[in-house]
Scaffold this active site. Structure first.
Site, mmCIF file in Angstrom:
data_model
loop_
_atom_site.group_PDB
_atom_site.id
_atom_site.type_symbol
_atom_site.label_atom_id
_atom_site.label_comp_id
_atom_site.label_asym_id
_atom_site.label_seq_id
_atom_site.Cartn_x
_atom_site.Cartn_y
_atom_site.Cartn_z
ATOM 1 N N PHE A 182 0.861 -1.179 0.000
ATOM 2 C CA PHE A 182 0.000 0.000 0.000
ATOM 3 C C PHE A 182 0.907 1.242 0.000
ATOM 4 C CE2 PHE A 182 -2.831 3.177 1.721
ATOM 5 C CZ PHE A 182 -4.072 2.835 1.210
ATOM 6 N N ASP B 159 1.858 -5.119 8.727
ATOM 7 C CA ASP B 159 0.699 -4.239 8.611
ATOM 8 C C ASP B 159 -0.522 -5.145 8.399
ATOM 9 O OD1 ASP B 159 -1.356 -2.538 7.821
ATOM 10 O OD2 ASP B 159 0.020 -1.142 6.815
ATOM 11 N N TYR C 119 -11.032 0.966 10.404
ATOM 12 C CA TYR C 119 -12.210 1.413 9.631
ATOM 13 C C TYR C 119 -12.538 0.493 8.457
ATOM 14 C CZ TYR C 119 -8.592 3.886 6.850
ATOM 15 O OH TYR C 119 -7.486 4.213 6.114
ATOM 16 N N LYS C 120 -11.724 -0.552 8.254
ATOM 17 C CA LYS C 120 -12.013 -1.500 7.177
ATOM 18 C C LYS C 120 -12.854 -2.638 7.752
ATOM 19 C CE LYS C 120 -8.006 0.129 4.688
ATOM 20 N NZ LYS C 120 -6.566 0.030 4.488
ATOM 21 N N ARG D 229 -12.344 -4.525 -7.399
ATOM 22 C CA ARG D 229 -12.062 -5.164 -6.112
ATOM 23 C C ARG D 229 -13.377 -5.392 -5.380
ATOM 24 N NH1 ARG D 229 -8.316 -2.407 -1.520
ATOM 25 N NH2 ARG D 229 -10.046 -0.937 -1.563
HETATM 26 C C1 LIG Z 1 -5.866 1.190 4.388
HETATM 27 C C2 LIG Z 1 -4.414 1.059 4.568
HETATM 28 C C3 LIG Z 1 -3.675 2.086 5.151
HETATM 29 C C4 LIG Z 1 -4.359 3.363 5.521
HETATM 30 O O1 LIG Z 1 -3.549 4.228 6.234
HETATM 31 P P1 LIG Z 1 -4.182 5.567 6.834
HETATM 32 O O2 LIG Z 1 -3.092 6.160 7.595
HETATM 33 O O3 LIG Z 1 -5.373 5.153 7.654
HETATM 34 O O4 LIG Z 1 -4.649 6.416 5.710
HETATM 35 C C5 LIG Z 1 -2.318 1.895 5.340
HETATM 36 N N1 LIG Z 1 -1.716 0.738 4.975
HETATM 37 C C6 LIG Z 1 -2.410 -0.271 4.407
HETATM 38 C C7 LIG Z 1 -1.705 -1.520 4.031
HETATM 39 C C8 LIG Z 1 -3.773 -0.129 4.173
HETATM 40 O O5 LIG Z 1 -4.449 -1.118 3.599
#
Ligand SMILES: *Cc1c(COP(=O)(O)O)cnc(C)c1O
Length: 413
Positions: A128, A200, A225-226, A374
């Site tokens: 990401f 992560d 939040y996911k 997705r």
């Molecule tokens: C959704 C996601 C993020 C989001 O990071 P924010 O700081 O909340 O914007 C970070 N890393 C991964 C792998 C994600 O899937």
């Protein structure tokens, strides 16, 4: 091939089906984007009212003590811990995933600082983007010779981790492809080379079973939040196992990580335990809502969620491959269960336009470059019949080219 009737029968026999009642889902929508923003637990509205009207409105500043606001990051961390194989006093819910990554990555580099020639952070180019950007920021700003090594495929990881590697930072389930790393094997390899392992869990927590202790991981961060349904922009989490807590330190040494924050001392002195991972005052309204999502997970377990998740994603793949066989679709997500997260990604040359057409007809997934549609599957509220109906709509759109190939991208996709 399964019929709609078969899917209704699967729902009738599904032990998780009643939990859907605890979510507020709009009529006429099949929501397959809980991997990006989880649906709203019904309880969140009442909780928001209570925090805003009673705790803030009536009790005012007394709520830091009386309503337990000060302890909320740790209390929520303890509720989240069982979902990721952590102990109750090893997790706090706080800050964003990006900020927690900064803290965890700098802490890992510091844990390694005795070994001066370990300067390399290994991650994937396909990680990401914010994860890669945070690592780039650390390498660029901390001026200690840190280097970033970007690996092009999970197959190249083994060779990329060596005796110069300080920390391996990986996202357990890839946001775009849904590929799931073998947490245990990758962590063992990192350790064999003397590197630390930072995971992560943004697309894992609440989506797939995770056992950080069994894997002997070193640090972890993740999102609420996911799949955890904490609400838009809800604070993320960070895990520091007991064995690293005494040495855990990071540059964001704010007053919430101080041993005696209200002594108002001019010198920073870290507190003991997981509160060291905190920085400053938390967004309490948003933080409080995270509990509503966690309380639903407490009514089941990750083994049941995983079994349903695999059944949903298997069904989706089977239906798409049989019903849409005439169309140029490519399955991006691994077929192998052990390598699959709780999403299915499918590429189509007009992926963006097809997804827009799906969304207009109430089937909400999302789009990721390049060409990837997705679909996230969230066993707490996704039904088997939703999978059937979503594929029915997709088939109709593809069979009759009912999409606008020139569709323009929105700011957020
Ligand atoms: C959704 C996601 C993020 C989001 O990071 P924010 O700081 O909340 O914007 C970070 N890393 C991964 C792998 C994600 O899937």
């Amino acid at each position: 091939m399964k019929t709609r009737q078969d899917c209704l029968a699967l729902d009738a026999a599904d032990a998780l089906a009643p939990l859907r009642q605890q979510f507020d889902l709009p009529e006429g929508v099949i929501y397959l984007d809980g991997n990006s923003l989880g649906a709203r637990p019904k309880a969140a509205l009442e909780r928001a009212r209570d925090v805003v009207a009673a705790e803030w409105g009536t009790d005012l500043i007394r709520s830091w003590n009386k309503a337990g606001w000060f302890d909320l990051p740790g209390r929520l961390g303890a509720k989240l811990a069982p979902l990721i194989g952590a102990r109750a006093d090893e997790v706090v819910v706080t800050d964003s995933t990006s900020v927690n990554l900064f803290k965890a990555l700098t802490a890992a580099l510091r844990l390694q600082s005795a070994e001066t020639n370990r300067k390399v952070i290994v991650t994937e180019r396909a990680n990401f983007p914010t994860d890669v950007y945070i690592a780039q920021g650390i390498a660029a700003w901390l001026d200690r010779g840190y280097e970033l090594r970007l690996v092009d495929s999970p197959d190249d990881l083994h060779a990329a981790i060596d005796t110069r590697t300080a920390v391996v930072m990986l996202t357990h389930v890839n946001y775009r492809t849904g590929y799931q790393h073998d947490m245990q094997a990758v962590t063992a390899h990192a350790h064999a080379q003397g590197a630390l392992m930072l995971w992560d869990l943004a697309h894992s927590a609440g989506a797939v079973p995770v056992d950080l202790h069994a894997a002997q991981a070193d640090l972890a961060v993740g999102c609420t939040y996911k799949y955890l349904n904490g609400g838009p922009g809800a604070p993320a989490f960070i895990w520091v196992p007991q064995r690293h807590q005494a040495q855990f330190a990071h540059p964001l040494s704010g007053w919430w990580g101080h041993a005696t924050p209200f002594a108002m001392q001019p010198e920073f002195a870290p507190t003991q335990g997981i509160r060291r991972a905190l920085c400053g005052t938390q967004p309490i309204v948003s933080l409080a809502l995270v509990e509503c999502g966690l309380d639903i997970f407490a009514q089941t377990d990750m083994a049941a969620i995983r079994a349903k998740s695999l059944a949903l994603t298997d069904l989706f793949i089977e239906l798409v491959e049989t019903r849409c066989a005439a169309h140029p679709l490519t399955l991006v997500t691994p077929r192998e269960h052990a390598r699959r997260g709780s999403q299915v990604s499918i590429a189509h040359p007009h992926g963006y336009a097809v997804m827009q057409a799906l969304i207009e007809r109430g089937v909400i997934g999302d789009y990721r470059e390049p060409h990837i549609m997705r679909f996230g599957f969230t066993p707490l509220y996704t039904r088997f019949v939703d999978v059937f109906d979503a594929v029915e709509t997709l088939t109709d759109i593809l069979d009759h080219a009912r999409y606008d190939a020139d569709a323009q991208r929105d700011a957020v996709t």
